[in-house]
Write an enzyme that holds these catalytic residues in place. Structure first.
Site, mmCIF file in Angstrom:
data_model
loop_
_atom_site.group_PDB
_atom_site.id
_atom_site.type_symbol
_atom_site.label_atom_id
_atom_site.label_comp_id
_atom_site.label_asym_id
_atom_site.label_seq_id
_atom_site.Cartn_x
_atom_site.Cartn_y
_atom_site.Cartn_z
ATOM 1 C CB SER A 115 -0.954 -0.047 1.198
ATOM 2 O OG SER A 115 -2.012 0.867 1.036
ATOM 3 C CG ASP A 158 -7.219 -1.992 -3.383
ATOM 4 O OD1 ASP A 158 -7.854 -1.280 -2.585
ATOM 5 O OD2 ASP A 158 -6.006 -2.224 -3.273
ATOM 6 C CG HIS A 182 -5.947 -2.352 0.176
ATOM 7 N ND1 HIS A 182 -5.217 -1.693 -0.793
ATOM 8 C CD2 HIS A 182 -5.329 -2.061 1.353
ATOM 9 C CE1 HIS A 182 -4.220 -1.042 -0.231
ATOM 10 N NE2 HIS A 182 -4.249 -1.251 1.067
#
Length: 701
Positions: free
Chosen positions: A552, A638, A673
């Site tokens: 991320s 995501d 995600h």
């Protein structure tokens, strides 16, 4: 070393140049076509993805699978090793609440949690009642995530929130716990925050708008359609997200709105005849606070008046407004107050200093306080607390890179701790086989960066060992020195594993975070490189065999260090990497962009922010030079780091790099995600990433 002589030809992404200008600069994007106009609909229904984009992503997945085919056996061994460290029929420690004790457990072979309760004092499982069987509920879904369960105060009803796409749009349903039957209640587009009213006839929830932003709080009355839900609060600023909860004594509803630097809290007293929200302290840019019920009043964690690492204030019931706050615990620079729990007679804090956490217990009856002590050089703590207001017991967890997780019940009066659970490693684990160390790495500006190091006791520190280095470094998130069943597979193969507690996180206090954001963001990248250099210069690791990983915002770190110092890393794993930073911060329609501006800067409004982001945004700084072997991962649904970011990064790297090194993309076409939702399915993704890194570093056994 890995051999690509028989590898297939990598996919070649087509180019379709688009341009946009801001502040006198023109930015060119050759792969912007990967961002489809209906991307929000795709998150809800992946079959709506443009066929040409799908074909490209499928080709990338096929290429990655083919290139990594020599690691197939290694992947299976890694998967078996990691799975073998999981107690398949594990269960959490029951948490007492009213007449019941609640817990989750797993069945052998099961992928998802089973939510249960039993009679409060049942030391067996004779009275067990299954409230939610995750394995059964997940049948027929490629992706399944139970995000929240919330039981009404009378223990009759349970609201539960689930996502079956990976898009983080949650659906809330309600179950009658006496019969196990679902009611007709159905809430769509929730953000999974749920709080019951004390009478059990209604609950409050957060709702997300078309841009995936939780901006409204509704009250839902059982038996009524969602269209009749009462709007309680609406956040009008797109940069603020709204959430809802309640105090442990069930007296107050608490609504919070915040971005990355400012917060605001509203409360309502359920004991009053009229339901009325009251603002505790109106938002002021840069003022962050939250509050906790304890004793006869409120405790407020606040950074007002320059308390960078937070101080504690106190207020009486009915006088919660900021004008009535009174000092209770002063600010200590470098000692970050991270969280707090409140009870009828006790108040607890979890703090961090020098990248080590501690728990402080305050007895509100006699005014005494004490700290729970620990001995290892590096460790991680968590407070799970209690579900009950009138109690003298709290619960905390402890682990370290060498010590599996432990759960303790702690008597806050007698100061006695009872070990009630130790993480079992079925395949075996000996703490004595591993060593954990803490070193300090000097960064480019003299800052001393903590690095937590773990390795097998038999691994020589003579410069021959490969290194695995991990960090995050954003949003003030501290990286705990925790136990990892996955990293054991690296340590057992002679790797030194390390976590760098770099700026941008709050490991060394909130100032550590502030020194790694906005105009000081590049400190984050320098700190990571410094951690790598320190281990090499100590003569512990082989500088030619260093693998790095981040996910991320940590994936953005990976993109940045790949551009800044590609020669210092042999392999890089960028998991759902935030690498198209400038383009994302210029797109105010994306879910997280307005709330993220306080973290990164607003390049739409400010030229200096545009220039700063353009200076380190990974995609915008890929150059014609040699790069490490890179594996990027993504999730089609995501909403946090959209799928096109890793896809565009890989296409850009593959086009511009001047060497013949690996550039791989694995896109999960049915997840978001967090990747695959099942606990064993996710391990296969871990095994693939580990196998890639080990293969690149020349470790195949």
């Amino acid at each position: 070393m890995f051999d690509l002589s028989n590898a297939p030809t990598p996919p070649l992404a087509r180019k379709s140049t688009s341009r946009e200008s801001h502040h006198g600069y023109t930015r060119t994007d050759e792969y912007g076509w990967m961002r489809v106009d209906n991307w929000m609909e795709v998150m809800a229904d992946p079959s709506l993805l443009d066929p040409s984009v799908k074909a490209h992503l499928d080709a990338e997945n096929d290429y990655t699978k083919a290139v990594l085919s020599p690691t197939a056996d290694l992947q299976e061994r890694l998967f078996a090793e990691i799975k073998g460290r999981i107690k398949e029929d594990d269960a959490s420690t029951p948490s007492k609440d009213g007449a019941f004790a609640y817990y989750v457990r797993y069945r052998i072979g099961g992928q998802y949690a089973i939510v249960c309760r039993k009679d409060r004092d049942d030391t067996t499982d004779d009275s067990e009642q299954i409230l939610f069987d995750g394995d059964a509920e997940a049948e027929g879904h490629d992706y399944f995530r139970l995000a929240a369960t919330s039981v009404s105060d009378d223990h009759r009803m349970m609201a539960w929130a689930v996502d079956t796409k990976g898009s983080e749009f949650f659906t809330i349903r309600v179950r009658d716990l006496a019969t196990g039957a679902e009611t007709d209640d159905l809430i769509e587009r929730s953000a999974a925050a749920i709080a019951w009213a004390p009478d059990g006839q209604s609950f409050f929830y957060s709702w997300q708008d078309d841009n995936h932003r939780p901006c409204r709080i509704y009250q839902h009355f059982l038996g009524r359609p969602q269209s009749l839900d009462a709007l309680i609060y609406e956040e009008m600023d797109p940069g603020f997200f709204a959430s809802v909860g309640s105090t442990l004594d069930d007296r107050f509803l608490v609504i919070t709105a915040n971005d990355h630097q400012t917060s605001e809290t509203w409360i309502a007293d359920f004991t009053q005849p009229a339901f009325e929200l009251k603002c505790v302290a109106p938002r002021e840019v840069g003022h962050e606070y939250d509050l906790e019920r304890a004793g006869e009043g409120w405790f407020i964690r606040t950074n007002q008046n320059g308390a960078v690492d937070f101080q504690i204030m106190r207020a009486d019931l009915g006088q919660e407004e900021r004008a009535h706050w009174q000092p209770w615990q002063e600010h200590v620079p470098g000692r970050l107050i991270k969280g707090m729990d409140g009870y009828k007679d006790f108040f607890t804090l979890i703090q961090s200093e020098n990248a080590l956490p501690s728990i402080v217990i305050h007895n509100l009856r006699d005014g005494t306080s004490h700290t729970i002590a620990f001995d290892e050089q590096a460790y991680a703590l968590g407070i799970t607390g209690s579900e009950e207001w009138d109690t003298s017991e709290t619960r905390f967890s402890y682990e370290s890179p060498t010590t599996p997780g432990q759960v303790f019940d702690y008597n806050m009066t007698t100061r006695e701790r009872a070990l009630i659970k130790t993480q079992e490693i079925p395949s075996g684990h000996s703490v004595e086989d591993y060593v954990v160390r803490r070193i300090m790495a000097p960064s480019h500006d003299g800052a001393q960066v903590p690095v937590t190091v773990m390795h097998h006791r038999d691994t020589p520190l003579d410069g021959t060992a490969p290194l695995y280095l991990y960090a995050y470094g954003s949003y003030g998130m501290s990286m705990p020195a925790s136990f990892s069943i996955k990293r054991l597979s690296l340590a057992d193969r002679g790797m030194i594993t390390a976590t760098a507690h770099i700026r941008g996180g709050a490991d060394m206090g909130y100032g550590w975070y502030l020194d790694g954001k906005m105009e000081r963001k590049t400190n984050t990248f320098h700190d990571f490189i410094a951690a790598r250099d320190a281990l090499v210069e100590r003569g512990w690791v082989d500088g030619a065999r260093v693998g790095a990983e981040g996910g991320s915002a940590g994936g953005m770190l990976m993109g940045a260090i790949a551009n800044m110092a590609p020669e210092k890393f042999a392999s890089i794993i960028g998991a759902v990497p935030f690498v198209d930073v400038l383009a994302t911060m210029l797109d105010e329609t994306l879910p997280l962009t307005p709330p993220e501006w306080p973290e990164w800067g607003n390049p739409l409004a400010h030229k200096e922010a545009y220039e700063r982001l353009a200076g380190y945004s990974p995609i915008d700084n890929v150059e014609a030079k040699a790069y490490p072997a890179i594996l990027a991962t993504g999730g089609l649904t995501d909403p946090r780091v959209t799928y096109w970011e890793p896809a565009k990064w890989v296409a850009t790297l593959r086009e511009r790099r001047t060497d013949d090194g690996l550039t791989l993309l694995h896109m999960n076409m049915g997840a978001g995600h967090g990747g695959a939702s099942g606990r064993f399915d996710s391990l296969r993704e871990d095994a693939r990433e580990w196998a890639f890194m080990l293969w690149v570093l020349g470790i195949t056994e």
